[in-house]
Each structure stands twice: as structure tokens, then as C-alpha cells.
Scaffold this motif. Structure first.
Motif, short mmCIF file in Angstrom:
data_model
loop_
_atom_site.label_atom_id
_atom_site.label_comp_id
_atom_site.label_asym_id
_atom_site.label_seq_id
_atom_site.Cartn_x
_atom_site.Cartn_y
_atom_site.Cartn_z
N HIS A 176 35.50 33.41 89.75
CA HIS A 176 35.06 34.39 90.73
C HIS A 176 33.54 34.31 90.88
O HIS A 176 32.81 34.61 89.93
N LEU A 177 33.10 33.91 92.06
CA LEU A 177 31.67 33.82 92.36
C LEU A 177 31.38 34.64 93.61
O LEU A 177 32.29 34.94 94.38
N ASN A 178 30.13 34.99 93.82
CA ASN A 178 29.76 35.72 95.03
C ASN A 178 28.35 35.35 95.47
O ASN A 178 27.56 34.80 94.67
N VAL A 179 28.02 35.64 96.70
CA VAL A 179 26.72 35.27 97.27
C VAL A 179 25.56 35.94 96.54
O VAL A 179 24.46 35.39 96.47
N ALA A 180 25.80 37.13 95.98
CA ALA A 180 24.72 37.92 95.38
C ALA A 180 24.48 37.61 93.91
O ALA A 180 23.72 38.31 93.25
N MET A 181 25.09 36.54 93.36
CA MET A 181 25.05 36.33 91.92
C MET A 181 23.67 35.94 91.38
O MET A 181 23.48 35.87 90.16
N ASN A 182 22.68 35.69 92.24
CA ASN A 182 21.29 35.45 91.80
C ASN A 182 20.35 36.59 92.18
O ASN A 182 19.14 36.50 91.97
N TRP A 183 20.89 37.66 92.73
CA TRP A 183 20.07 38.69 93.37
C TRP A 183 19.06 39.35 92.43
O TRP A 183 17.89 39.53 92.78
N TYR A 184 19.46 39.72 91.21
CA TYR A 184 18.54 40.39 90.29
C TYR A 184 17.33 39.50 90.00
O TYR A 184 16.19 39.96 89.98
N PHE A 185 17.61 38.22 89.77
CA PHE A 185 16.52 37.31 89.42
C PHE A 185 15.58 37.04 90.59
O PHE A 185 14.37 37.04 90.42
N ILE A 186 16.14 36.81 91.78
CA ILE A 186 15.28 36.50 92.92
C ILE A 186 14.47 37.73 93.33
O ILE A 186 13.33 37.60 93.80
N ALA A 187 15.05 38.93 93.15
CA ALA A 187 14.30 40.15 93.46
C ALA A 187 13.15 40.34 92.48
O ALA A 187 12.02 40.66 92.89
N GLU A 205 41.18 50.01 93.84
CA GLU A 205 41.94 50.24 92.60
C GLU A 205 41.04 50.53 91.41
O GLU A 205 41.30 51.45 90.63
N THR A 206 39.99 49.74 91.25
CA THR A 206 39.13 49.87 90.06
C THR A 206 37.86 50.68 90.32
O THR A 206 37.22 51.13 89.37
N GLY A 207 37.46 50.80 91.59
CA GLY A 207 36.22 51.49 91.91
C GLY A 207 34.98 50.62 91.73
O GLY A 207 33.86 51.07 91.93
N SER A 208 35.19 49.34 91.37
CA SER A 208 34.07 48.42 91.16
C SER A 208 33.38 48.09 92.48
O SER A 208 34.03 47.92 93.51
N LEU A 209 32.06 47.98 92.42
CA LEU A 209 31.30 47.59 93.60
C LEU A 209 31.08 46.08 93.62
O LEU A 209 30.60 45.53 94.62
N ILE A 210 31.46 45.42 92.51
CA ILE A 210 31.21 43.97 92.37
C ILE A 210 32.50 43.16 92.42
O ILE A 210 32.67 42.27 93.25
N GLU A 211 33.43 43.47 91.53
CA GLU A 211 34.65 42.68 91.40
C GLU A 211 35.65 43.00 92.53
O GLU A 211 36.15 44.11 92.63
N LYS A 212 35.92 42.02 93.35
CA LYS A 212 36.91 42.11 94.43
C LYS A 212 36.75 43.37 95.29
O LYS A 212 37.70 44.03 95.66
N SER A 213 35.50 43.67 95.61
CA SER A 213 35.21 44.83 96.45
C SER A 213 34.94 44.37 97.88
O SER A 213 34.52 43.22 98.10
N LEU A 259 32.51 45.11 99.64
CA LEU A 259 31.08 44.79 99.76
C LEU A 259 30.81 43.34 99.42
O LEU A 259 30.13 42.63 100.16
N MET A 260 31.34 42.88 98.27
CA MET A 260 31.10 41.51 97.84
C MET A 260 31.92 40.50 98.65
O MET A 260 31.43 39.46 99.05
#
Length: 511
Positions: A206-217, A294-302, A304-305
Motif C-alpha cells: 500500500h503506497l500513496n502520493v503523500a508518503m514523502n509529505w512530512y519530509f518535503i514539508a 470502517e476504521t476512521g483512518s485518514l490514511i489507510e484506504k481513505s 482522501l488518500m
């Protein structure tokens, strides 16, 4: 008459060699076609020796299979279109470009940069310009084209040399290309090649476009003082004072904003804030529509992602559209349709590269060469510590950047090799991708393959008619050197602390 021979500096000689070598390379699309053809032949040659390895993903032993066979020929012929049409993230990249394209074609990005620079106090103008340059890569071509000449005029007013302004703005926009506070086209582009490369080892990853976001910010704020230091302590003092002679190189009128454009910017910026407010309202509550139901996650299978491409499209499209309507750039649906079409037209080279890159990835999978190369490469690197691996890939990608200008073309070549290889060494694709992005960025200011460099030289020659490429690069070189020292140190510290690079973007990979 005796002709005077001018001694060519080492920097000029080196860059001339790089430029000639780069110019000898074929067009990226032809390069990928040749790589595909070469891979087909290579699969046949290696298959003759019965080379095999144990696939760590399945535990099964796999052997290199020749594509020069009845079965291989059948797959090449019958599945080429499928490889292309099902290439992961192709639709995502094109969707993102629709939004960014409208904001760019209406002139929203250009005028927004001019407004920021014109309205900023002289006390903080230099850091603000650097910051605008760093985050400007989300605005497509606007930052390296618009910001340098604008900064040159500001530097004249501040009593600095205008060429120092050109160099600083250019280095901010391109040297820090992999840094940004927001996600944009560059994130979508690298993800487009990272995901299929990772699936060579793990089909269910499972990968997403935002997976470098913390570091680049974080990099956006870390690199700002670094570029400021190089400008104030090295480049500006080196160039000295500038004596204005004749007319200014670039008309000030070109950098003025009319009343109508100012009004359009106001409404566009308000619409941008409204979009962000709506996104936050749909994301922050525990039962927000952009969370996993189902999980309320904003990252996993949401939503948004999974729908990040459409989210980025809307974030850029809305203010661009509002600006276009209010400024009069969009008078009817035909104007909007033309802008959307032109936005897609600029992606032509990317689409062609993707076609051949999709075939290359398929050939690596069908022949099992992808797994074999990854396993053998991982065995060679086994025992090397993470710091060595980081520095090695940064150096490699920064050198390749001197020869190939297209960012997507470079990563399309490197991703199928290094993503699986580093996964076998225990490193997450997000980590490998970020290392590459750093190396790809730090030599951007000095690579002759960058299409903006001739434009920057033309800007510089308006202030100094005798300006040569080598002289201009000598003002850009300090940025690449210092960024090439500081940024690797930052990623090494991040690695040692074991921090996440972004949502779902770990340092280490665990099957």
C-alpha cells in the motif's frame, strides 16, 4: 593578426563535456524504446545460462525466461496496450495536471508570485522570495520562469547585483525542487513509477502520493536558511555592486498588476481558502467523509488518500478558474476547454515515456529479470549500512541528472532497479523515492539539460552583455554544493531517528 586564446576554466570544460554527452543521448522516448529492445535480447542471453534466484516475496525459485520465444512474442504483441492503459497512477498524473494547468494558463500562478514579491517588506523580501521559489514547484513552470527576472529587479532596488537575484531565485525553484509544503505534480510523477516498481516484489503493498509529505514539508523550512546563507555570504558578496547603465533589462510594467488582475487575485485566493476549509471540515471530524468509513483512518484506504489526485486537481483548479473568470481570461466554455486541452498537450512527452516504461516494467516481470537483478544487487549491498546506501544513491541520481533532463524519464529508469533492490535490503519505497528526489534536485541548478538554463542566461545577458554560461554557472554552483552537503545530512538524521517520511511512508519495509 595574432588571435588571443582564452583559457577555458575547469568548470567550463567539465560542463562542456557534460553538455556534449547529454546532447548525444537520444530523445527519452527513443531511449526507452532502445531499453525495451535491449531487455528483450538480454533476457534471451541470460536465460541461456539458467540463472535463477529465490524470490523473497513468494519463497519460490524463479529462473530468467527468454522473451525471444513464442510465448514471449505473444505477450509482447497482445498485452502492450493493456500494460499502457493499466499503468498505475497514469490517470492520477493527468488529472492533477488538469487543475494545475488551468491555474497556470490563466496566469494565476504568475500574478500571485508577483503580488507576493511586490507587497513584501524589504526587511524580509529575500527570505520570502526563497520560500516562494521553494514552494513554487507546485506551480509548474511559473517559478523558474517568472521568479528570476522579478527577483533581479528587486535586487537592484536593494542595492544587490541583479544576477545574484537571478541565481538565488533559480536555485530556490530548482535546487530545492523536492521540497514543498504542499503536494503537487512532482509527487504524482515519482509515485507513478514507484508503485509499479514496488509491486515487482510485493503485489499487495500500500503506497500513496503523500508518503514523502512530512519530509518535503520540513525540508522547505530547513533549506530556506541554507539558500539564504549561500546568497548573503557567498553569491551576493562575490558579484559585488551593480552599476545601472541604460534601460533596465526587464520592463517594470511587465511585473505590475492591474486593478482587474488584483481583484481577480483577491477572489481566487478567497476561493482557495474556502476549498481548504471544506477539505478540513470533511477530514477532521471522526466521522468525516474523507476518512475510512470502517476504521476512521485518514490514511489507510481513505477517500482522501485514494482520491488525492482529484483533491489536488480541485485545490488548484478552483482558484485558477475563479481568477480566469474575474480577470477575463476565461470568457466562455471555449476558453476553459482550450486551457484544459493545452494542459494535456504539455503532458505528451510524459505519456509517450509511460507507454515504453510500462512495457519495460512488464518485460522485467515476464522475464523475471526484475527479481533477479534486485536479489543479486541486494546481495552485493548486503552488510552496507543505511548511510552508505543513502549517499550512494544520492550521488548516482545527481550525476544522472547532469545527463538527462526529464525527471520522469530518470526515475522510470532507476525505480524498477532500486525500489525492489532496497525493499530486499529492508527499506520502504517511500524512503528510496525520497533519496532519489534529493539527488535529482541538488544538481538541477547546474545541469545543462535543464530547459530553463538558456532562458536564465538570456536574462543575465540583459544585465551583463558579456555573460557566458560558465560565469553564470559559477554563481549557481555554490547552491548545488551546499545543498549537496546539507540535504543528505538531513535525510541521514531522519533515517537515524526512524521518523516517518509521510502518511504511510516508513523508513523500513516489512513484508
Amino acid at each position: 593578426m595574432n588571435q588571443v586564446k582564452h583559457k577555458v576554466s575547469f568548470v567550463n570544460r567539465f560542463l562542456n563535456i557534460v553538455e556534449k554527452a547529454g546532447n548525444r543521448l537520444p530523445d527519452p522516448s527513443i531511449l526507452f524504446f532502445l531499453l525495451c529492445a535491449g531487455l528483450i535480447v538480454l533476457s534471451w542471453l541470460i536465460s541461456l545460462f539458467g540463472v535463477s534466484v529465490k524470490n523473497p516475496g513468494t519463497g519460490k525459485t524463479v529462473e530468467v525466461t527468454s522473451l525471444i520465444s513464442r510465448e514471449g512474442f505473444g505477450k509482447i504483441l497482445s498485452e502492450s496496450v493493456k500494460n499502457f492503459s493499466e499503468f498505475p497512477a497514469l490517470g492520477l498524473v493527468l488529472a492533477v495536471m488538469l487543475g494545475i494547468g488551468v491555474a497556470e494558463k490563466t496566469g494565476y500562478f504568475d500574478k500571485l508570485m508577483i503580488l507576493i514579491v511586490n507587497k513584501t517588506s524589504k526587511k524580509v523580501i529575500v527570505p520570502i522570495i526563497i520560500f516562494v521559489g521553494i514552494v513554487g514547484n507546485a506551480a509548474g513552470d511559473a517559478a523558474p520562469i517568472v521568479l528570476p527576472p522579478l527577483t533581479a529587479l528587486v535586487f537592484i532596488k536593494l542595492g544587490y547585483h541583479p544576477i545574484a537575484g537571478l541565481a538565488m531565485a533559480y536555485a530556490s525553484a530548482l535546487g530545492a525542487f523536492a521540497a514543498n509544503i504542499s503536494l503537487g505534480m512532482s509527487d504524482a510523477l515519482v509515485y507513478a513509477f514507484t508503485k509499479p516498481a514496488a509491486e515487482i516484489i510485493d503485489k499487495d503493498i500500500h503506497l500513496n502520493v503523500a508518503m514523502n509529505w512530512y519530509f518535503i514539508a520540513a525540508s522547505s523550512f530547513i533549506l530556506l536558511p541554507v539558500i539564504y546563507f549561500v546568497s548573503m555570504k557567498i553569491v551576493i558578496p562575490r558579484l559585488g555592486k551593480y552599476e545601472v547603465e541604460g534601460e533596465a533589462a526587464i520592463s517594470v510594467q511587465e511585473n505590475e498588476i492591474s486593478t482587474k488582475e488584483n481583484k481577480a487575485l483577491k477572489f481566487a485566493n478567497i476561493s482557495f481558502l474556502v476549498v481548504l476549509a471544506i477539505l478540513l471540515a470533511l477530514s477532521i471530524p471522526e466521522n468525516g467523509w474523507l476518512r475510512n468509513a470502517e476504521t476512521g483512518s485518514l490514511i489507510e484506504k481513505s477517500p482522501l488518500m485514494d482520491g488525492v489526485g482529484i483533491v489536488i486537481l480541485i485545490v488548484f483548479f478552483v482558484p485558477g478558474f475563479v481568477y480566469g473568470v474575474v480577470s477575463g481570461k476565461i470568457k466562455n466554455t471555449k476558453d476553459l476547454g482550450k486551457m484544459l486541452t493545452e494542459s494535456m498537450a504539455t503532458m505528451g512527452s510524459f505519456i509517450v515515456i509511460v507507454f515504453f516504461a510500462a512495457q519495460l516494467l512488464a518485460y522485467l516481470e515476464w522475464s523475471n529479470l526484475g527479481v533477479v537483478i534486485s536479489v543479486k544487487g541486494a546481495e552485493l549491498l548486503q552488510g552496507q549500512n543505511g548511510i552508505t546506501v543513502i549517499i550512494g544513491l544520492i550521488i548516482l541520481s545527481s550525476i544522472i541528472n547532469l545527463l538527462i533532463g526529464s525527471a520522469s524519464a530518470k526515475w522510470a529508469i532507476l525505480a524498477p532497479i532500486f525500489i525492489p533492490m532496497f525493499m530486499l535490503l529492508g527499506y520502504h519505497p517511500a524512503f528510496t523515492q525520497m533519496i532519489y528526489r534529493i539527488g535529482d534536485s541538488i544538481t538541477n541548478p547546474i545541469t545543462p539539460m535543464m530547459p530553463y538554463l538558456p532562458l536564465l542566461l538570456s536574462y543575465a545577458q540583459k544585465y551583463d552583455k558579456n555573460m557566458k554560461l560558465g560565469t553564470l554557472l559559477s554563481s549557481l554552483m555554490p547552491y548545488s554544493i551546499v545543498l549537496g552537503i546539507v540535504w543528505p545530512i538531513v535525510i541521514i538524521i531522519w533515517f537515524l531517528l526512524g521518523l516517518q517520511l509521510g502518511p504511510g511512508g516508513d523508513i523500513f519495509y516489512h513484508k
